[in-house]
Write an enzyme that holds these catalytic residues in place. Structure first.
Site, PDB file in Angstrom:
ATOM      1  N   LYS A   1      25.265  -4.927  -3.477  1.00  0.00           N
ATOM      2  CA  LYS A   1      25.064  -6.183  -2.753  1.00  0.00           C
ATOM      3  C   LYS A   1      23.676  -6.747  -3.065  1.00  0.00           C
ATOM      4  O   LYS A   1      23.529  -7.913  -3.405  1.00  0.00           O
ATOM      5  CB  LYS A   1      25.220  -5.926  -1.247  1.00  0.00           C
ATOM      6  CG  LYS A   1      25.049  -7.150  -0.402  1.00  0.00           C
ATOM      7  CD  LYS A   1      25.196  -6.808   1.070  1.00  0.00           C
ATOM      8  CE  LYS A   1      24.703  -7.951   1.923  1.00  0.00           C
ATOM      9  NZ  LYS A   1      24.664  -7.622   3.339  1.00  0.00           N
TER      10      LYS A   1
ATOM     11  N   GLU B   1      19.197   3.854  -7.145  1.00  0.00           N
ATOM     12  CA  GLU B   1      20.204   4.709  -7.775  1.00  0.00           C
ATOM     13  C   GLU B   1      21.110   3.904  -8.705  1.00  0.00           C
ATOM     14  O   GLU B   1      21.392   4.291  -9.843  1.00  0.00           O
ATOM     15  CB  GLU B   1      21.077   5.389  -6.702  1.00  0.00           C
ATOM     16  CG  GLU B   1      20.381   6.415  -5.839  1.00  0.00           C
ATOM     17  CD  GLU B   1      19.694   5.836  -4.611  1.00  0.00           C
ATOM     18  OE1 GLU B   1      19.404   4.609  -4.588  1.00  0.00           O
ATOM     19  OE2 GLU B   1      19.429   6.608  -3.675  1.00  0.00           O
TER      20      GLU B   1
ATOM     21  N   GLY C   1      26.948  -3.968   3.975  1.00  0.00           N
ATOM     22  CA  GLY C   1      27.357  -3.046   2.917  1.00  0.00           C
ATOM     23  C   GLY C   1      28.443  -2.082   3.364  1.00  0.00           C
ATOM     24  O   GLY C   1      29.443  -1.862   2.669  1.00  0.00           O
ATOM     25  N   ARG C   2      28.302  -1.510   4.550  1.00  0.00           N
ATOM     26  CA  ARG C   2      29.278  -0.509   5.000  1.00  0.00           C
ATOM     27  C   ARG C   2      30.576  -1.121   5.482  1.00  0.00           C
ATOM     28  O   ARG C   2      31.498  -0.404   5.871  1.00  0.00           O
ATOM     29  CB  ARG C   2      28.648   0.395   6.070  1.00  0.00           C
ATOM     30  CG  ARG C   2      28.004  -0.336   7.223  1.00  0.00           C
ATOM     31  CD  ARG C   2      27.163   0.619   8.065  1.00  0.00           C
ATOM     32  NE  ARG C   2      26.409  -0.036   9.112  1.00  0.00           N
ATOM     33  CZ  ARG C   2      25.201  -0.580   8.949  1.00  0.00           C
ATOM     34  NH1 ARG C   2      24.630  -0.570   7.767  1.00  0.00           N
ATOM     35  NH2 ARG C   2      24.571  -1.125   9.966  1.00  0.00           N
TER      36      ARG C   2
ATOM     37  N   GLU D   1      25.077   4.889  10.283  1.00  0.00           N
ATOM     38  CA  GLU D   1      24.144   3.846   9.853  1.00  0.00           C
ATOM     39  C   GLU D   1      24.169   2.691  10.864  1.00  0.00           C
ATOM     40  O   GLU D   1      23.184   1.994  11.061  1.00  0.00           O
ATOM     41  CB  GLU D   1      24.513   3.340   8.444  1.00  0.00           C
ATOM     42  CG  GLU D   1      23.349   2.709   7.702  1.00  0.00           C
ATOM     43  CD  GLU D   1      23.617   2.463   6.222  1.00  0.00           C
ATOM     44  OE1 GLU D   1      22.965   3.086   5.379  1.00  0.00           O
ATOM     45  OE2 GLU D   1      24.497   1.635   5.897  1.00  0.00           O
TER      46      GLU D   1
ATOM     47  N   HIS E   1      39.890  26.917   8.542  1.00  0.00           N
ATOM     48  CA  HIS E   1      39.440  28.205   8.020  1.00  0.00           C
ATOM     49  C   HIS E   1      37.947  28.178   7.744  1.00  0.00           C
ATOM     50  O   HIS E   1      37.432  28.957   6.943  1.00  0.00           O
ATOM     51  CB  HIS E   1      40.244  28.551   6.762  1.00  0.00           C
ATOM     52  CG  HIS E   1      41.711  28.567   7.062  1.00  0.00           C
ATOM     53  ND1 HIS E   1      42.340  29.676   7.579  1.00  0.00           N
ATOM     54  CD2 HIS E   1      42.643  27.591   7.004  1.00  0.00           C
ATOM     55  CE1 HIS E   1      43.617  29.383   7.793  1.00  0.00           C
ATOM     56  NE2 HIS E   1      43.829  28.110   7.457  1.00  0.00           N
TER      57      HIS E   1
ATOM     58  N   LYS F   1      12.919   4.449   1.185  1.00  0.00           N
ATOM     59  CA  LYS F   1      12.925   3.754  -0.122  1.00  0.00           C
ATOM     60  C   LYS F   1      11.490   3.464  -0.550  1.00  0.00           C
ATOM     61  O   LYS F   1      11.107   3.691  -1.695  1.00  0.00           O
ATOM     62  CB  LYS F   1      13.700   2.435  -0.020  1.00  0.00           C
ATOM     63  CG  LYS F   1      15.203   2.610   0.088  1.00  0.00           C
ATOM     64  CD  LYS F   1      15.880   1.247   0.023  1.00  0.00           C
ATOM     65  CE  LYS F   1      17.351   1.336   0.343  1.00  0.00           C
ATOM     66  NZ  LYS F   1      17.979   0.037   0.490  1.00  0.00           N
TER      67      LYS F   1
HETATM   68  O1  F6P Z   1      21.308   3.084   1.998  1.00  0.00           O
HETATM   69  C1  F6P Z   1      21.248   1.873   2.657  1.00  0.00           C
HETATM   70  C2  F6P Z   1      22.065   0.834   2.030  1.00  0.00           C
HETATM   71  O2  F6P Z   1      21.333  -0.311   2.249  1.00  0.00           O
HETATM   72  C3  F6P Z   1      23.480   0.743   2.610  1.00  0.00           C
HETATM   73  O3  F6P Z   1      23.512   0.047   3.803  1.00  0.00           O
HETATM   74  C4  F6P Z   1      24.212   0.083   1.495  1.00  0.00           C
HETATM   75  O4  F6P Z   1      25.595   0.199   1.634  1.00  0.00           O
HETATM   76  C5  F6P Z   1      23.657   0.834   0.322  1.00  0.00           C
HETATM   77  O5  F6P Z   1      22.284   1.006   0.639  1.00  0.00           O
HETATM   78  C6  F6P Z   1      23.835   0.180  -1.037  1.00  0.00           C
HETATM   79  O6  F6P Z   1      23.250  -1.079  -1.066  1.00  0.00           O
HETATM   80  P1  F6P Z   1      23.547  -2.097  -2.243  1.00  0.00           P
HETATM   81  O7  F6P Z   1      25.000  -2.437  -2.211  1.00  0.00           O
HETATM   82  O8  F6P Z   1      22.678  -3.270  -1.967  1.00  0.00           O
HETATM   83  O9  F6P Z   1      23.187  -1.423  -3.540  1.00  0.00           O
END
Ligand code: F6P
Length: 537
Positions: free
Chosen positions: A200, A206, A261-262, A347, A378, A506
């Site tokens: 987003k 990452e 995002g979630r 979150e 288990h 971050k």
């Molecule tokens: O880890 C926090 C976060 O901001 C989440 O809320 C989000 O889903 C994720 O990082 C990934 O964010 P993006 O889609 O902006 O890469």
């Protein structure tokens, strides 16, 4: 809402708890029709909440509290696109992503256009019209994203395996650990591989690092810079950053700041779902979620699945000290459901101040955890049965078999029902003694062993029965939990749509990275400085 009504409501509920003895066995004896009294259904999902430490007057008190919390207004504000994310001044319009029929609002029109772009793209990939740099059709899709840009589509793709197009394999890479990307790419031919960079913000560490490495991998395989666009598409609300990265404008699918995002798997973040399962299946997923939206918006609260589940969780969290909730889907293909729910719930609800920024004087979100049944039985179920904490559990059972091994499905359902039954019933000391005596143990052995065999019981659970693990019902199930989390946040008077806590890590992550190359700042704590020195030695 100021803190007083909530504190007063909690005090009132606690008083109610103290006024009664709470025995599930007795509650069922007193009301033989309890299973019917405390159950309801909507959009293909049946909720049995009778195995909860609830009386009818408890439920009335909880339902009364929805007035204090102005839940009706909050639901109306959610659906109408008010700025309910009050720290980021945005609506949270994930429900608009699954609208049905003709678009009626600006948001719905944007969603309709995006759906058309997605459908066209999926058709081109499936038909083989979209080719890689050597002219071969795409056979592998790698989604690079993390958090909400990974967990939802990853979980749905696994859940809907029977719908997969056999010609397309979808893979997911999230971790900054290069092993994730490297192990995935080791199995893939670059000329037949397409990457979706799903972010987003398009600024997530990452995702950017993995995308850069993937780009290099495609170039190393012989693709010219000018042909890279055949291998990269993006989903983002930051079009400029995606273009700066080198993604062609026509290969960018939009996202909007009015979708968290979630809550985004229903947007183009769901592209891997449409590629893996086809656009029809993706549309059915939206239809199922929309059916649950309608139920949430319209059903009276005493029959409203998300509201009831949130109220019950609220009751345990505020009055019973329950700090965690186990979610136990009895379906192998829902193995990733708990991980998806963890982000959604933790979150959203991991907050310490109310909507006005005042410190909370009551607990907020819980630890959400769990795994697919029957595997968990288990492993960690021992703690559910005999541990010292009461941990409420949500069981999710799928009515129709998920494979041709129907006899195993009967066993799966037996495992599911017997676990909630065991949590309810437990085993008293007298029962344990009787059992040991019947199996021929000596008096001394009975005396020694019986306390170890006592199972407290009286441990609450919900059971959801989902008609079938298909796109429609899965959509409905996921929307149910989204609305449960929203309701819980409203009951607590917190904003469930921001996540400022993630930001500090971050920022510090960048500072630590800089210190690897340069100097360790003198104002660091001794532990972090020492650990970094050890790692660099
Ligand atoms: O880890 C926090 C976060 O901001 C989440 O809320 C989000 O889903 C994720 O990082 C990934 O964010 P993006 O889609 O902006 O890469």
């Amino acid at each position: 809402m100021d803190a007083l009504p909530l504190s007063a409501a909690i005090a009132h509920l606690k008083q109610h708890k103290d006024q009664h003895t709470w025995s599930l066995r007795e509650l069922f004896t007193q009301n033989p029709d309890r299973a019917n009294t405390f159950s309801t259904s909507a959009a293909g999902i049946y909720l049995d909440y009778s195995k909860n430490l609830l009386r009818e007057d408890t439920l009335s008190l909880l339902l009364d509290y929805t007035d204090t919390a102005a839940l009706k207004d909050a639901i109306q504000a959610l659906f109408s696109g008010a700025n309910i994310n009050n720290t980021e001044h945005r609506p949270a319009l994930h429900t608009a992503l699954r609208f049905q029929g003709a678009p009626e609002t600006e948001h719905e029109q944007a969603v309709a256009d995006c759906r058309a772009q997605m459908q066209q793209f999926v058709e081109r990939v499936h038909s083989g019209a979209w080719t890689g740099f050597t002219g071969k059709p795409i056979r592998h899709v790698v989604n690079i994203g993390i958090g909400g840009s990974d967990l939802g589509p990853r979980m749905v793709c696994e859940a809907l395996r029977p719908w997969h197009n056999p010609d397309i394999q979808v893979h997911f890479v999230a971790n900054i650990d290069g092993a994730d990307l490297s192990d995935t790419l080791a199995r893939l031919p670059a000329e037949e591989t397409l990457f979706i960079v799903a972010s987003k913000s398009f600024s997530t560490l990452e995702t950017r690092q993995n995308a850069l490495s993937a780009r290099q991998w495609v170039l190393d395989a012989g693709c010219a810079e000018s042909e890279l666009e055949k291998h990269f598409v993006a989903v983002s609300s930051n079009i400029v950053a995606a273009q700066d990265f080198g993604i062609a404008a026509q290969n960018i699918f939009p996202m909007w700041d009015w979708v968290g995002g979630r809550y985004s798997l229903w947007s183009a973040i769901g592209l891997p779902i449409a590629l893996a399962c086809g656009f029809d299946a993706y549309s059915e997923l939206l239809r199922g979620a929309n059916a649950m939206d309608t139920h949430f918006a319209e059903a009276p609260f005493e029959q409203n699945l998300p509201v009831l589940m949130a109220l019950i969780h609220f009751w345990y969290r505020q009055c019973w000290g329950a700090g965690s909730l186990a979610v136990l889907p009895y379906a192998q293909r829902l193995a990733k459901f708990p991980a998806w729910l963890q982000q959604l719930d933790m979150e959203s609800l991991g907050k310490s101040v109310d909507r006005e920024g005042q410190p909370l004087n009551y607990p907020s979100g819980s630890v959400i955890w769990g795994a697919e049944g029957s595997n968990g039985q288990h492993s960690f179920h021992q703690l559910l049965h005999q541990g010292t904490d009461m941990i409420p559990a949500d069981f999710v059972a799928i009515k129709q078999p998920t494979s041709e091994l129907t006899e195993q499905h009967r066993w799966l359902l037996s495992c599911c029902l017997s676990q909630s039954q065991a949590l309810l019933q437990g085993k008293s000391l007298a029962e344990a003694r009787k059992e040991l005596e019947a199996s021929g143990h000596t008096h001394k052995e009975v005396h020694h062993l019986a306390p170890h065999k006592v199972i407290p019981g009286n441990r609450p659970s919900n059971t959801l029965i989902v008609e079938k693990l298909d796109p429609y019902h899965l959509g409905s199930l996921l929307a149910l939990y989204e609305h449960k989390v929203f309701t819980f946040g409203t009951l607590l008077d917190i904003n469930p749509f921001d996540q400022w806590g993630v930001e500090l890590g971050k920022v510090l992550g960048n500072a630590v990275y800089d210190a690897i190359e340069g100097e360790i700042p003198s104002n660091w704590d001794g532990s972090t400085a020492n650990l970094l020195k050890l790692l660099l030695k």
